[in-house]
Design a protein around this motif. Structure first.
Motif, PDB file in Angstrom:
ATOM      1  N   ALA A 169       0.883  -1.206  -0.078  1.00 37.45           N
ATOM      2  CA  ALA A 169      -0.276  -0.121   0.053  1.00 37.45           C
ATOM      3  C   ALA A 169       0.893   1.151  -0.103  1.00 37.45           C
ATOM      4  N   ALA A 170       1.770   1.140   0.789  1.00 40.47           N
ATOM      5  CA  ALA A 170       2.927   2.388   0.948  1.00 40.47           C
ATOM      6  C   ALA A 170       3.484   2.564  -0.631  1.00 40.47           C
ATOM      7  N   ALA A 171       3.932   1.460  -1.428  1.00 39.98           N
ATOM      8  CA  ALA A 171       4.471   1.642  -2.575  1.00 39.98           C
ATOM      9  C   ALA A 171       3.452   2.246  -3.628  1.00 39.98           C
ATOM     10  N   SER A 175       3.923   5.750  -5.443  1.00 41.31           N
ATOM     11  CA  SER A 175       3.729   5.805  -6.853  1.00 41.31           C
ATOM     12  C   SER A 175       2.535   7.006  -7.201  1.00 41.31           C
ATOM     13  N   LEU A 176       1.676   7.168  -6.548  1.00 43.71           N
ATOM     14  CA  LEU A 176       0.774   8.104  -7.001  1.00 43.71           C
ATOM     15  C   LEU A 176       1.185   9.750  -6.334  1.00 43.71           C
ATOM     16  N   PHE A 177       1.984   9.800  -5.760  1.00 42.41           N
ATOM     17  CA  PHE A 177       2.618  11.164  -5.173  1.00 42.41           C
ATOM     18  C   PHE A 177       2.972  12.045  -6.280  1.00 42.41           C
ATOM     19  N   PRO A 178       3.708  11.697  -7.427  1.00 40.42           N
ATOM     20  CA  PRO A 178       3.815  12.471  -8.410  1.00 40.42           C
ATOM     21  C   PRO A 178       2.850  13.065  -9.005  1.00 40.42           C
ATOM     22  N   ALA A 179       1.592  12.495  -9.156  1.00 41.87           N
ATOM     23  CA  ALA A 179       0.435  13.033  -9.751  1.00 41.87           C
ATOM     24  C   ALA A 179      -0.203  14.327  -9.026  1.00 41.87           C
ATOM     25  N   VAL A 180       0.226  14.374  -7.846  1.00 39.32           N
ATOM     26  CA  VAL A 180      -0.343  15.623  -7.068  1.00 39.32           C
ATOM     27  C   VAL A 180       0.490  16.630  -6.688  1.00 39.32           C
ATOM     28  N   LEU A 181       1.887  16.332  -7.357  1.00 38.45           N
ATOM     29  CA  LEU A 181       3.077  17.287  -7.183  1.00 38.45           C
ATOM     30  C   LEU A 181       2.990  18.566  -7.777  1.00 38.45           C
ATOM     31  N   PRO A 182       1.987  18.597  -9.150  1.00 41.92           N
ATOM     32  CA  PRO A 182       2.044  19.708  -9.912  1.00 41.92           C
ATOM     33  C   PRO A 182       1.077  20.841  -9.015  1.00 41.92           C
ATOM     34  N   LEU A 183       0.245  20.451  -8.001  1.00 43.31           N
ATOM     35  CA  LEU A 183      -0.458  21.404  -7.057  1.00 43.31           C
ATOM     36  C   LEU A 183       0.506  22.107  -6.362  1.00 43.31           C
ATOM     37  N   ILE A 184       1.824  21.547  -6.159  1.00 46.66           N
ATOM     38  CA  ILE A 184       2.916  22.117  -5.158  1.00 46.66           C
ATOM     39  C   ILE A 184       3.645  23.097  -6.210  1.00 46.66           C
ATOM     40  N   THR A 185       4.288  22.593  -7.288  1.00 45.93           N
ATOM     41  CA  THR A 185       5.178  23.132  -7.962  1.00 45.93           C
ATOM     42  C   THR A 185       4.682  24.047  -9.039  1.00 45.93           C
ATOM     43  N   PRO A 195       1.590  12.673 -14.647  1.00 46.25           N
ATOM     44  CA  PRO A 195       1.029  11.320 -14.727  1.00 46.25           C
ATOM     45  C   PRO A 195       1.607  10.404 -15.281  1.00 46.25           C
ATOM     46  N   ALA A 196       2.472  10.571 -16.254  1.00 48.89           N
ATOM     47  CA  ALA A 196       3.396   9.362 -16.921  1.00 48.89           C
ATOM     48  C   ALA A 196       4.148   8.933 -15.769  1.00 48.89           C
ATOM     49  N   VAL A 197       4.752   9.467 -14.753  1.00 45.44           N
ATOM     50  CA  VAL A 197       5.522   9.029 -13.625  1.00 45.44           C
ATOM     51  C   VAL A 197       4.687   8.200 -12.736  1.00 45.44           C
ATOM     52  N   SER A 198       3.788   8.877 -12.184  1.00 42.38           N
ATOM     53  CA  SER A 198       3.071   7.792 -11.417  1.00 42.38           C
ATOM     54  C   SER A 198       2.422   6.607 -12.113  1.00 42.38           C
ATOM     55  N   ALA A 199       1.822   6.683 -13.424  1.00 38.84           N
ATOM     56  CA  ALA A 199       1.642   5.387 -14.246  1.00 38.84           C
ATOM     57  C   ALA A 199       2.556   4.462 -14.248  1.00 38.84           C
ATOM     58  N   SER A 200       3.765   4.958 -14.488  1.00 33.75           N
ATOM     59  CA  SER A 200       5.251   4.059 -14.620  1.00 33.75           C
ATOM     60  C   SER A 200       5.430   3.439 -13.354  1.00 33.75           C
ATOM     61  N   MET A 201       5.238   4.206 -12.445  1.00 33.38           N
ATOM     62  CA  MET A 201       5.745   3.274 -11.135  1.00 33.38           C
ATOM     63  C   MET A 201       4.662   2.557 -10.577  1.00 33.38           C
TER      64      MET A 201
END
Length: 412
Positions: A169-171, A175-185, A195-201
């Protein structure tokens, strides 16, 4: 003005879903001799997907994606690689190079934790490149996860204080964390890559979360490779067709769109009133902020039908819209810009002295207005480029008649 691209997320969700459905029926599918033959041939080319992706990422200066693709390349090559190396070396290799459940379990579930850190940090901080620290972090995570026998136990112990969260579950969460990163950066590239990074992970983690099999292993990496190539194509497309300053579609995108237009359309040309004087008075940084503001309002009104033509000029394409209706819609956008409050902020030195870090009473409020002209095809304007010229003529008529207004072309 950045927004999540729902279509991009939808494509990746569909790919992952197809991947899972095929995996559940793999025992039935692989009984077909033709499918099995095709599958074996395709699996040999999977590492080349990540070689191409790594090269394209390098060409687009995306260190984070280069590292991701190189690590996935090593993992995806483990099976074919070990078949070549074992007879030559005549000894045992580490578990990760055996494409076994145990070795792959470590790397697939533990690498996302390290890669989240790699993806979260920018490629540079000021003058300093973060390339070497990222490579060290990626290599360290890979070596620890794949070669250290107790890697799984170490991370399991760390998660022991969170009994409701398993390692799997932690993995998935990491893996999904990059999908919300744009809200920060808020970075445009991050919106495209996340989205591609999260999907690949997720693709890396799925074989370990589900029952491990060589078919699922190869299928997940094939899907990850396709996702990576798609995201890098999106980066190329953005670099070619998106205006860097405003985020609107640029002149190249407009020219290509004009070539494809049929007769059922109306065009508008607009620009910011007295923009040169504004730049001379308040500086180009404030001028850039005005361009971003106008672009944002136009995008809110017209979406991807709004283009930055060049300088302070913008173009809007109205599909299946009559001239008067287009003029009315353009006038609504003009009013929104005129009613918006724009403040000229103090420079950083004055802000530090006065102790003001945000816009306050000392900031000067200025009015921003645009003038616009609209035109549609007629006997004197057959091509879209002729219509654009007529809209430009109407724009200058609006300026001549007092600015901050919309004029319709009188040419038919």
């Amino acid at each position: 003005m950045q927004k999540y691209d729902i279509r991009q997320y939808s494509i990746y969700i569909i790919l992952i879903s197809i991947n899972l459905i095929i995996s559940f029926y793999s025992s039935v599918i692989l009984k077909n001799v033709i499918i099995l033959s095709v599958y074996r041939k395709i699996s040999l080319f999977i590492p080349f997907l990540f070689i191409i992706s790594a090269f394209l990422a390098y060409r687009t200066a995306e260190t984070r994606i280069v590292l991701l693709n190189l690590v996935i390349l090593i993992i995806s090559s483990a099976g074919p690689l070990v078949n070549v190396l074992l007879p030559l070396l005549g000894r045992e290799l580490p578990e990760i190079f055996k494409t076994s459940p145990k070795g792959f379990y470590n790397i697939s579930l533990l690498f996302p934790f390290a890669y989240v850190l790699i993806f979260s940090f920018p490629d540079r901080i000021g003058r300093y490149s973060l390339l070497i620290p990222k490579i060290v972090l990626a290599a360290g995570a890979f070596l620890f996860s794949g070669f250290y026998p107790g890697a799984t136990a170490v991370h399991t112990d760390i998660l022991a204080n969170l009994p409701i969260l398993s390692l799997e579950a932690a993995a998935v969460l990491f893996s999904l964390f990059p999908a919300v990163l744009p809200l920060i950066t808020g970075s445009r590239r991050t919106y495209t890559l996340a989205p591609a990074v999260s999907a690949s992970m997720l693709m890396i983690s799925i074989p370990a979360i589900l029952n491990f099999s060589s078919f699922l292993y190869n299928l997940c990496f094939l899907t990850a490779g396709i996702i990576q190539l798609h995201s890098l194509y999106r980066i190329y497309w953005d670099n070619s067709y998106i205006d860097e300053l405003t985020g609107l579609l640029n002149r190249r995108a407009l020219d290509e769109r004009l070539h494809k237009l049929t007769r059922a359309y109306t065009l508008s040309m607009s620009d910011i009133d007295h923009f040169k004087n504004f730049n001379d008075t308040y500086g180009h940084d404030s001028g850039d902020n005005v361009l971003r503001l106008v672009a944002k309002i136009l995008y809110n009104h017209f979406g991807r039908s709004a283009y930055r033509y060049g300088g302070e000029e913008f173009c809007v394409i109205f599909r299946k819209t009559e001239l008067k209706q287009a003029a009315s819609l353009m006038d609504n956008a003009r009013k929104s810009i005129a009613e918006h409050s724009f403040y000229i902020r103090q420079d950083s030195k004055n802000r530090k002295k006065s102790g003001r870090n945000k816009t306050g009473r000392s900031a000067k409020k200025v009015e921003i207005n645009i003038s616009a002209g609209v035109a549609q095809p007629g006997s004197s304007a057959v091509s879209a480029f002729d219509v654009l010229k007529n809209a430009d003529t109407a724009l200058y008529a609006a300026k001549k008649n007092g600015r901050n207004r919309v004029e319709m072309s009188r040419k038919r």
